[in-house]
Design a protein around this motif. Structure first.
Motif, PDB file in Angstrom:
ATOM      1  N   LEU A  18       5.171  78.250  26.620  1.00 36.54           N
ATOM      2  CA  LEU A  18       3.914  78.983  26.526  1.00 36.54           C
ATOM      3  C   LEU A  18       4.176  80.443  26.198  1.00 36.54           C
ATOM      4  O   LEU A  18       5.179  81.017  26.637  1.00 36.54           O
ATOM      5  N   THR A  51       0.539  74.032  36.014  1.00 37.90           N
ATOM      6  CA  THR A  51       0.030  74.982  35.032  1.00 37.90           C
ATOM      7  C   THR A  51      -1.156  74.341  34.337  1.00 37.90           C
ATOM      8  O   THR A  51      -1.096  73.182  33.921  1.00 37.90           O
ATOM      9  N   ARG A  52      -2.223  75.101  34.209  1.00 42.67           N
ATOM     10  CA  ARG A  52      -3.434  74.617  33.540  1.00 42.67           C
ATOM     11  C   ARG A  52      -3.820  75.617  32.468  1.00 42.67           C
ATOM     12  O   ARG A  52      -3.885  76.818  32.733  1.00 42.67           O
ATOM     13  N   THR A  53      -4.029  75.136  31.255  1.00 39.76           N
ATOM     14  CA  THR A  53      -4.548  75.971  30.167  1.00 39.76           C
ATOM     15  C   THR A  53      -5.816  75.287  29.648  1.00 39.76           C
ATOM     16  O   THR A  53      -5.896  74.067  29.613  1.00 39.76           O
ATOM     17  N   VAL A  88       0.748  77.206  23.047  1.00 45.05           N
ATOM     18  CA  VAL A  88       1.284  76.121  23.857  1.00 45.05           C
ATOM     19  C   VAL A  88       2.090  75.253  22.904  1.00 45.05           C
ATOM     20  O   VAL A  88       1.568  74.806  21.884  1.00 45.05           O
ATOM     21  N   CYS A 120      -3.480  82.515  27.109  1.00 43.88           N
ATOM     22  CA  CYS A 120      -2.345  81.776  26.595  1.00 43.88           C
ATOM     23  C   CYS A 120      -2.507  81.762  25.080  1.00 43.88           C
ATOM     24  O   CYS A 120      -3.484  81.216  24.559  1.00 43.88           O
ATOM     25  N   VAL A 172       2.108  83.876  26.933  1.00 42.63           N
ATOM     26  CA  VAL A 172       0.979  84.357  27.719  1.00 42.63           C
ATOM     27  C   VAL A 172       0.895  85.871  27.591  1.00 42.63           C
ATOM     28  O   VAL A 172       1.882  86.570  27.774  1.00 42.63           O
ATOM     29  N   CYS A 196      -6.504  80.366  25.096  1.00 36.29           N
ATOM     30  CA  CYS A 196      -6.772  79.593  26.304  1.00 36.29           C
ATOM     31  C   CYS A 196      -6.676  80.484  27.526  1.00 36.29           C
ATOM     32  O   CYS A 196      -5.880  81.409  27.572  1.00 36.29           O
ATOM     33  N   SER A 197      -7.452  80.148  28.526  1.00 31.58           N
ATOM     34  CA  SER A 197      -7.261  80.729  29.855  1.00 31.58           C
ATOM     35  C   SER A 197      -6.083  80.006  30.485  1.00 31.58           C
ATOM     36  O   SER A 197      -5.702  78.914  30.058  1.00 31.58           O
ATOM     37  N   ILE A 198      -5.501  80.617  31.521  1.00 28.32           N
ATOM     38  CA  ILE A 198      -4.337  80.010  32.156  1.00 28.32           C
ATOM     39  C   ILE A 198      -4.369  80.229  33.660  1.00 28.32           C
ATOM     40  O   ILE A 198      -4.799  81.286  34.121  1.00 28.32           O
TER      41      ILE A 198
END
Length: 149
Positions: free
Chosen positions: A47, A106-108, A37, A34, A49, A93-95
């Protein structure tokens, strides 16, 4: 052939286009980052990505233009729950994205930051093919601004 259930993008509006670009195969979030954000307000998060995955074979238009990778603009609207810890200070960030019975989760995250966003509605607003100079060099925005939305 329909959209596979259980695919991370299955609950997002616009996922059919992504499925078609990847030759009717579910694009993976493995290795995705990501890049940005943006919390527009309390019920709208946007976002950018960059996928680590790419279609094989590449679409002819991509190959003709030298593109070999894909960025997505995602919008999370009607946010139902939002938890943010830490500070996002220019790091990638990972996503993860999953459709639940409550909505799209959704998680970042990166070592200094984590956000969990549960939204009623999520969409893939734009897909941008681009040329990644080397595999494994994720996270370099080239040209153009993503602030115009």
């Amino acid at each position: 052939m329909g959209i596979p259930t259980g695919w991370w993008a299955a609950g997002l509006s616009g996922c059919r286009g992504l499925f078609e670009v990847f030759n009717r195969r579910p694009a993976s979030l493995e290795g995705a980052v990501c890049l940005r954000v943006r919390f527009v307000n309390f019920d709208d998060v946007r976002l950018v990505v960059e996928l680590g995955d790419a279609p094989d074979p590449l679409p002819a238009r991509w190959a003709a233009r030298g593109n070999n990778a894909l960025r997505l603009r995602m919008q999370l609207a009607d946010v139902l729950d939002l938890h943010v810890h830490g500070h996002l200070t220019g790091g990638l960030c990972s996503i993860e994205v999953a459709t639940t019975s409550e909505g799209v989760l959704t998680r970042t995250w990166n070592p200094t930051y984590e956000a969990r966003i549960l939204s009623h509605y999520a969409s893939l607003n734009h897909m941008e093919p681009f040329h990644r100079h080397a595999s494994g060099t994720l996270g370099r925005e080239e040209g153009g601004s993503w602030d115009g939305w």
